[in-house]
Design a protein around this motif. Structure first.
Motif, PDB file in Angstrom:
ATOM      1  N   MET A  67       2.875 -37.593 -16.156  1.00 32.70           N
ATOM      2  CA  MET A  67       2.895 -36.685 -17.363  1.00 32.70           C
ATOM      3  C   MET A  67       3.196 -35.186 -17.216  1.00 32.70           C
ATOM      4  SD  MET A  67       0.146 -38.486 -19.864  1.00 32.70           S
ATOM      5  CE  MET A  67      -1.009 -38.446 -18.541  1.00 32.70           C
ATOM      6  N   ARG A  68       4.250 -34.463 -18.013  1.00 31.55           N
ATOM      7  CA  ARG A  68       4.234 -33.121 -17.792  1.00 31.55           C
ATOM      8  C   ARG A  68       3.502 -32.523 -19.195  1.00 31.55           C
ATOM      9  NH1 ARG A  68       9.100 -32.919 -17.808  1.00 31.55           N
ATOM     10  NH2 ARG A  68       9.588 -32.700 -15.645  1.00 31.55           N
ATOM     11  N   LEU A  69       2.704 -31.392 -19.070  1.00 30.27           N
ATOM     12  CA  LEU A  69       1.900 -30.953 -20.060  1.00 30.27           C
ATOM     13  C   LEU A  69       2.492 -29.611 -20.417  1.00 30.27           C
ATOM     14  CD1 LEU A  69      -1.897 -31.765 -18.865  1.00 30.27           C
ATOM     15  CD2 LEU A  69       0.086 -33.542 -19.967  1.00 30.27           C
ATOM     16  N   THR A  70       2.756 -29.323 -21.529  1.00 26.74           N
ATOM     17  CA  THR A  70       3.041 -28.020 -21.777  1.00 26.74           C
ATOM     18  C   THR A  70       2.194 -27.438 -22.910  1.00 26.74           C
ATOM     19  OG1 THR A  70       5.335 -28.750 -21.385  1.00 26.74           O
ATOM     20  CG2 THR A  70       5.174 -26.698 -22.546  1.00 26.74           C
ATOM     21  N   ALA A  71       2.020 -26.208 -22.646  1.00 30.82           N
ATOM     22  CA  ALA A  71       1.259 -25.361 -23.765  1.00 30.82           C
ATOM     23  C   ALA A  71       2.121 -24.132 -24.178  1.00 30.82           C
ATOM     24  CB  ALA A  71      -0.100 -24.538 -23.198  1.00 30.82           C
ATOM     25  N   LYS A  72       2.281 -23.825 -25.350  1.00 32.83           N
ATOM     26  CA  LYS A  72       3.161 -22.795 -26.016  1.00 32.83           C
ATOM     27  C   LYS A  72       2.164 -21.770 -26.569  1.00 32.83           C
ATOM     28  CE  LYS A  72       7.574 -25.124 -26.097  1.00 32.83           C
ATOM     29  NZ  LYS A  72       8.094 -24.446 -24.989  1.00 32.83           N
ATOM     30  N   GLY A  73       2.378 -20.442 -26.210  1.00 36.06           N
ATOM     31  CA  GLY A  73       1.612 -19.361 -27.119  1.00 36.06           C
ATOM     32  C   GLY A  73       2.357 -18.239 -27.173  1.00 36.06           C
ATOM     33  N   ARG A  74       1.787 -16.941 -27.333  1.00 33.59           N
ATOM     34  CA  ARG A  74       2.528 -15.809 -27.472  1.00 33.59           C
ATOM     35  C   ARG A  74       2.431 -14.912 -26.323  1.00 33.59           C
ATOM     36  NH1 ARG A  74       0.024 -11.463 -29.663  1.00 33.59           N
ATOM     37  NH2 ARG A  74      -1.734 -12.826 -30.223  1.00 33.59           N
ATOM     38  N   GLU A 109      -3.440 -16.273 -28.347  1.00 32.86           N
ATOM     39  CA  GLU A 109      -2.478 -17.195 -28.133  1.00 32.86           C
ATOM     40  C   GLU A 109      -2.040 -17.277 -26.719  1.00 32.86           C
ATOM     41  OE1 GLU A 109       0.260 -17.509 -31.378  1.00 32.86           O
ATOM     42  OE2 GLU A 109      -0.891 -16.072 -32.432  1.00 32.86           O
ATOM     43  N   ASN A 110      -2.906 -17.203 -25.850  1.00 33.03           N
ATOM     44  CA  ASN A 110      -2.487 -17.496 -24.335  1.00 33.03           C
ATOM     45  C   ASN A 110      -2.110 -18.986 -23.818  1.00 33.03           C
ATOM     46  OD1 ASN A 110      -2.576 -17.466 -21.344  1.00 33.03           O
ATOM     47  ND2 ASN A 110      -3.240 -15.398 -21.398  1.00 33.03           N
ATOM     48  N   ALA A 111      -0.800 -18.981 -23.291  1.00 31.78           N
ATOM     49  CA  ALA A 111      -0.597 -20.402 -22.982  1.00 31.78           C
ATOM     50  C   ALA A 111      -1.151 -21.044 -21.765  1.00 31.78           C
ATOM     51  CB  ALA A 111       1.128 -20.430 -22.958  1.00 31.78           C
ATOM     52  N   ILE A 112      -1.369 -20.015 -20.910  1.00 32.85           N
ATOM     53  CA  ILE A 112      -2.298 -20.386 -19.712  1.00 32.85           C
ATOM     54  C   ILE A 112      -3.576 -20.616 -19.888  1.00 32.85           C
ATOM     55  CG2 ILE A 112      -3.058 -19.454 -17.337  1.00 32.85           C
ATOM     56  CD1 ILE A 112      -0.339 -17.989 -17.250  1.00 32.85           C
ATOM     57  N   THR A 113      -4.330 -20.111 -20.789  1.00 31.62           N
ATOM     58  CA  THR A 113      -5.656 -20.421 -21.231  1.00 31.62           C
ATOM     59  C   THR A 113      -5.652 -21.787 -21.746  1.00 31.62           C
ATOM     60  OG1 THR A 113      -6.315 -18.198 -21.505  1.00 31.62           O
ATOM     61  CG2 THR A 113      -7.447 -19.597 -22.526  1.00 31.62           C
ATOM     62  N   GLU A 114      -4.963 -21.996 -22.852  1.00 34.72           N
ATOM     63  CA  GLU A 114      -4.776 -23.325 -23.383  1.00 34.72           C
ATOM     64  C   GLU A 114      -4.695 -24.710 -22.422  1.00 34.72           C
ATOM     65  OE1 GLU A 114      -5.252 -24.093 -26.636  1.00 34.72           O
ATOM     66  OE2 GLU A 114      -5.292 -22.489 -27.577  1.00 34.72           O
ATOM     67  N   LEU A 115      -3.475 -24.361 -21.471  1.00 32.77           N
ATOM     68  CA  LEU A 115      -3.375 -25.364 -20.348  1.00 32.77           C
ATOM     69  C   LEU A 115      -4.428 -25.586 -19.663  1.00 32.77           C
ATOM     70  CD1 LEU A 115      -1.105 -27.369 -19.501  1.00 32.77           C
ATOM     71  CD2 LEU A 115      -0.537 -25.412 -17.713  1.00 32.77           C
ATOM     72  N   ALA A 116      -4.833 -24.310 -19.168  1.00 31.54           N
ATOM     73  CA  ALA A 116      -6.038 -24.583 -18.181  1.00 31.54           C
ATOM     74  C   ALA A 116      -7.141 -25.295 -18.870  1.00 31.54           C
ATOM     75  CB  ALA A 116      -6.315 -23.265 -17.703  1.00 31.54           C
ATOM     76  N   GLU A 117      -7.617 -25.055 -20.030  1.00 35.81           N
ATOM     77  CA  GLU A 117      -8.678 -25.759 -20.435  1.00 35.81           C
ATOM     78  C   GLU A 117      -8.261 -27.282 -20.618  1.00 35.81           C
ATOM     79  OE1 GLU A 117      -9.240 -23.428 -24.196  1.00 35.81           O
ATOM     80  OE2 GLU A 117     -10.448 -21.961 -22.981  1.00 35.81           O
TER      81      GLU A 117
END
Length: 435
Positions: A203-210, A220-228
């Motif tokens: 699977m490829r996971l994708t987080a989108k933010g600002r 709305e940090n995409a890296i934070t969302e993804l890392a968690e």
């Protein structure tokens, strides 16, 4: 026609196949399998067969041949092996991975374990039998496929979708990752026969933010969302789920090794299995391992998106539970898509084909105990199962005690003992007579 000796031929066949570069990096840009397919087809044609080479794309070649049995009204048997191998770094190896060198009683090189050893055994057995004028009891279809190491898109999947007629009548199959021995003591050996495979979910996971400046506040940090999300998935302890095959394996091995078996604490039994523990432990539960991370392009820029890859494997019967759990762990701000997705499969360890495998092993090794197990990875059998075939991993090898055979799959210094190849030829010959 000159009568051939499969035990004498198998070592040369294995070495020859290893020397043919059929590396598959998964990008459809490598050398392909054409040269290996032409070698196989030539060896089959020399004993009177009419093999077909079928290319799914440039260089991505598959070989199919059918041997008429004594009773063609019976259901047919498929013997299949793949011709591609995974990449390698020659500097890490004792002998060059494309050398096919014979040293220390072994044939060395990429594919010696996965799975040009079985390809060579199949060729050796078929060539000997046909040179002697011996037909199998029923029709046997031989398939040497492309692209197994990248999911079979150009191999078994393509053959099953585009050329199902070539497998007409096939209801059973044998191939790789089973039938090899694990020593119990000097007199007894377990032969692990693969009767089930986990499903695959890459699977490829994708987080989108600002997007924004790295010095500013940003909720709305995409890296934070993804890392968690990746952390939740990577640390999640999947519950033990005992399938039919795993339960049979644990029951049989506990009797043989005189271990106390508590199915409510199966991990305690597996922990006592030494080198087998790593392989069997992965079949007690679903797994999901983060394998890749990508996000951002400058230290002071918060990126708009970030991605990760996860290698998920689910047990037969537990696919729905797997994805429900993954979606809970992802959270609301991370999406997933498939890089590759395939089914889990399982069959009972019974019937005439199982008896034929067991009898052939016992005839060559009176200390053999055949037990079913679940493969944590996947093989071409997934594709062929969609054509209604019941299959097993049965590439019979009597191995020296202490050889970490399973650890050499995709590893460094792949090698297969010469005596093991010869043993495999004898067992497969007996198996075909009894199948």
């Amino acid at each position: 026609m000159t009568v051939l000796n499969g035990e004498d031929e198998v070592v040369e066949l294995c070495s020859d196949l290893i020397r043919i570069d059929s590396t598959n990096a998964g990008d459809n840009a490598g050398p392909g399998e054409r040269a290996a397919a032409e070698y196989v087809a030539e060896k089959l044609a020399e004993v009177g067969l009419e093999p077909k080479i079928l290319e799914s794309d440039r260089g991505r070649a598959n070989v199919i041949a059918r041997i008429a049995g004594e009773d063609s009204s019976r259901d047919a048997l498929l013997l299949h092996g793949h011709l591609d191998v995974v990449p390698f770094n020659p500097g890490d190896w004792t002998h060059h991975p494309l050398s096919g060198e014979i040293a220390d009683g072994c044939v060395w090189g990429r594919g010696a374990v996965d799975m040009k050893n079985m390809d060579a055994m199949m060729l050796a057995v078929v060539r000997q039998r046909l040179s002697e004028g011996r037909r199998p009891p029923r029709d046997v279809v031989l398939a040497f496929t492309a692209d197994e190491e990248a999911g079979g898109t150009y191999g078994a999947q393509w053959l099953s979708d585009k050329h199902p007629d070539l497998f007409e009548g096939c209801t059973e199959a044998i191939s790789e990752v089973g039938g090899f021995s694990v020593s119990i003591d000097d007199a007894r050996r377990l032969y692990l026969i693969q009767a089930a495979e986990k499903g695959i979910a890459w699977m490829r996971l994708t987080a989108k933010g600002r997007a924004g400046h790295g010095s500013m506040l940003n909720s709305e940090n995409a890296i934070t969302e993804l890392a968690e999300a990746v952390g939740r998935i990577g640390r999640y302890e999947w519950p033990v789920r005992l399938t039919q095959t795993v339960t049979t394996f644990l029951t049989e091995i506990s009797k043989t090794l005189e271990l106390e078996l508590d199915l409510d604490d199966a991990e305690a039994t597996v922990a006592k299995l030494g080198p087998l523990a790593r392989m069997i432990g992965a079949t007690l539960r679903n797994t999901a391992n983060p394998t890749m991370l990508e996000g951002g392009y400058k230290a002071n820029v918060i990126p708009q998106s970030a991605t990760a890859h996860v290698d998920g494997r689910f047990l037969p019967g537990y696919e729905e539970e797997f994805f429900e759990t993954i979606d809970e762990l992802l959270g609301p701000n991370v999406s997933r898509e498939f890089v590759y997705h395939d089914i889990a499969i399982e069959t009972g360890f019974d019937g005439a084909l199982v008896r034929a495998m067991t009898d052939a092993l016992l005839a060559e090794d009176p200390g053999a105990l055949a037990v079913p197990y679940t493969l944590s990875g996947g093989t071409d059998l997934k594709a062929f199962s969609r054509l209604g075939m019941r299959g097993f991993g049965f590439s019979p090898l009597k191995l020296p005690a202490g050889l970490d055979f399973s650890g050499m799959f995709h590893g460094v210094d792949e090698r297969v003992p010469v005596d093991s190849l010869r043993f495999g030829v004898r067992v497969l010959d007996r198996f075909l007579d009894g199948s």
